[in-house]
Design a protein around this motif. Structure first.
Motif, PDB file in Angstrom:
ATOM      1  N   UNK A 183      41.195  46.153  59.827  1.00 45.53           N
ATOM      2  CA  UNK A 183      40.530  44.957  59.325  1.00 45.53           C
ATOM      3  C   UNK A 183      39.796  45.212  58.015  1.00 45.53           C
ATOM      4  N   UNK A 184      39.200  46.412  57.855  1.00 44.00           N
ATOM      5  CA  UNK A 184      38.453  46.696  56.634  1.00 44.00           C
ATOM      6  C   UNK A 184      39.390  46.781  55.435  1.00 44.00           C
ATOM      7  N   UNK A 185      40.533  47.421  55.632  1.00 43.26           N
ATOM      8  CA  UNK A 185      41.507  47.509  54.540  1.00 43.26           C
ATOM      9  C   UNK A 185      42.069  46.126  54.206  1.00 43.26           C
ATOM     10  N   UNK A 186      42.362  45.360  55.241  1.00 42.37           N
ATOM     11  CA  UNK A 186      42.859  44.002  55.014  1.00 42.37           C
ATOM     12  C   UNK A 186      41.815  43.161  54.296  1.00 42.37           C
ATOM     13  N   UNK A 187      40.569  43.364  54.650  1.00 40.75           N
ATOM     14  CA  UNK A 187      39.491  42.613  54.011  1.00 40.75           C
ATOM     15  C   UNK A 187      39.431  42.912  52.520  1.00 40.75           C
ATOM     16  N   UNK A 188      39.628  44.176  52.146  1.00 37.99           N
ATOM     17  CA  UNK A 188      39.605  44.542  50.731  1.00 37.99           C
ATOM     18  C   UNK A 188      40.722  43.858  49.960  1.00 37.99           C
ATOM     19  N   UNK A 189      41.868  43.660  50.624  1.00 42.20           N
ATOM     20  CA  UNK A 189      43.004  43.017  49.969  1.00 42.20           C
ATOM     21  C   UNK A 189      42.845  41.505  49.906  1.00 42.20           C
ATOM     22  N   UNK A 225      56.033  39.407  24.205  1.00 38.94           N
ATOM     23  CA  UNK A 225      56.520  40.277  25.277  1.00 38.94           C
ATOM     24  C   UNK A 225      55.367  40.764  26.152  1.00 38.94           C
ATOM     25  N   UNK A 226      54.265  41.194  25.522  1.00 36.71           N
ATOM     26  CA  UNK A 226      53.111  41.670  26.286  1.00 36.71           C
ATOM     27  C   UNK A 226      52.465  40.534  27.076  1.00 36.71           C
ATOM     28  N   UNK A 227      52.362  39.367  26.449  1.00 37.04           N
ATOM     29  CA  UNK A 227      51.779  38.211  27.127  1.00 37.04           C
ATOM     30  C   UNK A 227      52.602  37.821  28.349  1.00 37.04           C
ATOM     31  N   UNK A 228      53.929  37.902  28.212  1.00 33.90           N
ATOM     32  CA  UNK A 228      54.816  37.583  29.321  1.00 33.90           C
ATOM     33  C   UNK A 228      54.624  38.574  30.465  1.00 33.90           C
ATOM     34  N   UNK A 229      54.523  39.860  30.113  1.00 34.11           N
ATOM     35  CA  UNK A 229      54.320  40.898  31.135  1.00 34.11           C
ATOM     36  C   UNK A 229      52.967  40.727  31.826  1.00 34.11           C
ATOM     37  N   UNK A 230      51.919  40.445  31.050  1.00 33.42           N
ATOM     38  CA  UNK A 230      50.585  40.270  31.619  1.00 33.42           C
ATOM     39  C   UNK A 230      50.555  39.067  32.544  1.00 33.42           C
ATOM     40  N   UNK A 231      51.245  37.995  32.162  1.00 31.50           N
ATOM     41  CA  UNK A 231      51.317  36.801  33.017  1.00 31.50           C
ATOM     42  C   UNK A 231      51.910  37.150  34.376  1.00 31.50           C
ATOM     43  N   UNK A 232      53.004  37.891  34.372  1.00 33.24           N
ATOM     44  CA  UNK A 232      53.644  38.280  35.631  1.00 33.24           C
ATOM     45  C   UNK A 232      52.756  39.240  36.425  1.00 33.24           C
ATOM     46  N   UNK A 233      52.052  40.122  35.716  1.00 32.82           N
ATOM     47  CA  UNK A 233      51.132  41.052  36.385  1.00 32.82           C
ATOM     48  C   UNK A 233      50.021  40.293  37.102  1.00 32.82           C
ATOM     49  N   UNK A 234      49.438  39.316  36.421  1.00 38.84           N
ATOM     50  CA  UNK A 234      48.347  38.539  37.012  1.00 38.84           C
ATOM     51  C   UNK A 234      48.852  37.701  38.182  1.00 38.84           C
ATOM     52  N   UNK A 235      50.068  37.162  38.080  1.00 36.22           N
ATOM     53  CA  UNK A 235      50.629  36.383  39.181  1.00 36.22           C
ATOM     54  C   UNK A 235      50.903  37.266  40.391  1.00 36.22           C
ATOM     55  N   UNK A 236      51.377  38.491  40.156  1.00 35.16           N
ATOM     56  CA  UNK A 236      51.580  39.437  41.262  1.00 35.16           C
ATOM     57  C   UNK A 236      50.252  39.729  41.939  1.00 35.16           C
ATOM     58  N   UNK A 237      49.222  39.971  41.150  1.00 34.48           N
ATOM     59  CA  UNK A 237      47.893  40.229  41.693  1.00 34.48           C
ATOM     60  C   UNK A 237      47.390  39.051  42.517  1.00 34.48           C
ATOM     61  N   UNK A 238      47.675  37.841  42.069  1.00 26.47           N
ATOM     62  CA  UNK A 238      47.179  36.641  42.742  1.00 26.47           C
ATOM     63  C   UNK A 238      47.889  36.393  44.072  1.00 26.47           C
ATOM     64  N   UNK A 239      49.191  36.661  44.122  1.00 27.72           N
ATOM     65  CA  UNK A 239      49.972  36.349  45.324  1.00 27.72           C
ATOM     66  C   UNK A 239      50.170  37.541  46.256  1.00 27.72           C
ATOM     67  N   UNK A 240      49.638  38.699  45.896  1.00 29.74           N
ATOM     68  CA  UNK A 240      49.849  39.918  46.683  1.00 29.74           C
ATOM     69  C   UNK A 240      49.480  39.770  48.161  1.00 29.74           C
ATOM     70  N   UNK A 241      48.322  39.206  48.501  1.00 24.02           N
ATOM     71  CA  UNK A 241      47.970  39.102  49.929  1.00 24.02           C
ATOM     72  C   UNK A 241      48.956  38.274  50.742  1.00 24.02           C
TER      73      UNK A 241
END
Length: 283
Positions: free
Chosen positions: A90-96, A142-158
């Motif tokens: 639960x603690x690890x899940x909570x961090x995510x 190119x960098x902006x496109x990569x950062x956009x995908x990075x932020x979306x991955x971070x947002x939807x990871x859980x």
């Protein structure tokens, strides 16, 4: 009811005497108007709104792939820890899950500040003497496109981690022991036993990430400062337009997107029926 209204307004426009059947929205959406845009460094000419659909699909696919690559090992480690220690993670899940408690817009602006001209990353690189002038991460396409995908991955990871973990934690450890007793090494055990049994969680995670990320426009809009148009932006601009024809075009686009989502869900559910394993789908 909202879906029924979308279907109705895609074919009927409001007039002084009530509602009239019309296909003006389809004509607006599929007008013979092309735009030249850049995908992965290549300039391509596509129908205006098809190019928007392709960009949104690109974001959704890479977000789903990125979430899956990161989430599966994390979920596997947490599930093994739970089985080994005979207690919940639960603690690890909570961090995510904890970042999800913060507003998405605030998280996105925090990422924008991190990669900004005077942001944390440029400040760190400058203090280490690696750069003399700030790197314009967000202005480079190119960098902006990569950062956009990075932020979306971070947002939807859980949304990817939770369904995979919920299936992996239910897989009996004796199955892995039986596979090893029969001569399978760890890689063979994973590929032929554990991964097939975890497919329901993987498919469920794909559904929970791919569908929302397809229409999510806040992150691309903030990171690119509105320079990258997605299907979510387009629907919003259509619906908020004062023109009845454009409003109908927005409903037509929503209807097409709904059909695409339903087809995708149907394909994934068929795959889920063929996948063996314990547990089930989260959805």
């Amino acid at each position: 009811l909202p879906l029924a209204l979308i279907l109705f307004r895609a074919f009927f426009a409001k007039t002084a005497g009530g509602y009239t059947f019309t296909t003006a929205g389809f004509s607006t959406l599929f007008a013979n108007k092309t735009v030249t845009t850049t995908f992965y460094g290549m300039k391509v000419t596509l129908q205006e709104y098809f190019s928007v659909f392709v960009r949104s699909l690109d974001y959704a696919i890479w977000t789903t792939i990125g979430c899956l690559i990161i989430s599966y090992p994390l979920a596997f480690i947490m599930a093994e820890r739970t089985k080994r220690l005979h207690k919940t993670s639960s603690k690890l899940l909570l961090l995510l899950v904890l970042p999800m408690w913060m507003n998405t817009m605030l998280r996105t602006y925090a990422w924008r500040a991190f990669f900004g001209e005077t942001g944390v990353l440029n400040t760190l690189l400058g203090s280490l003497g690696l750069i003399n002038d700030p790197i314009m991460f967000l202005q480079n396409p190119a960098m902006s496109d990569f950062i956009t995908k990075l932020v979306m991955v971070n947002d939807f990871l859980p949304f990817m981690i939770l369904p995979i973990y919920s299936v992996l934690v239910k897989i009996d450890s004796s199955l892995s022991q039986a596979a090893e007793d029969l001569g399978a090494n760890k890689i063979q055990t994973f590929m032929k036993v554990l991964f097939p049994l975890s497919l329901p969680g993987v498919i469920s995670g794909i559904q929970m990430v791919f569908m929302p990320s397809m229409t999510f426009y806040m992150i691309p809009d903030i990171i690119s400062e509105g320079s990258k148009t997605t299907i979510g932006n387009t629907v919003q601009s259509f619906i908020l337009n004062e023109s009845t024809t454009y409003q109908q075009a927005g409903n037509v686009l929503s209807l097409i997107l709904l059909i695409f989502v339903l087809i995708t869900m149907g394909v994934l559910r068929n795959q889920d029926k063929e996948a063996s394993g314990s547990g089930g789908m989260v959805l």
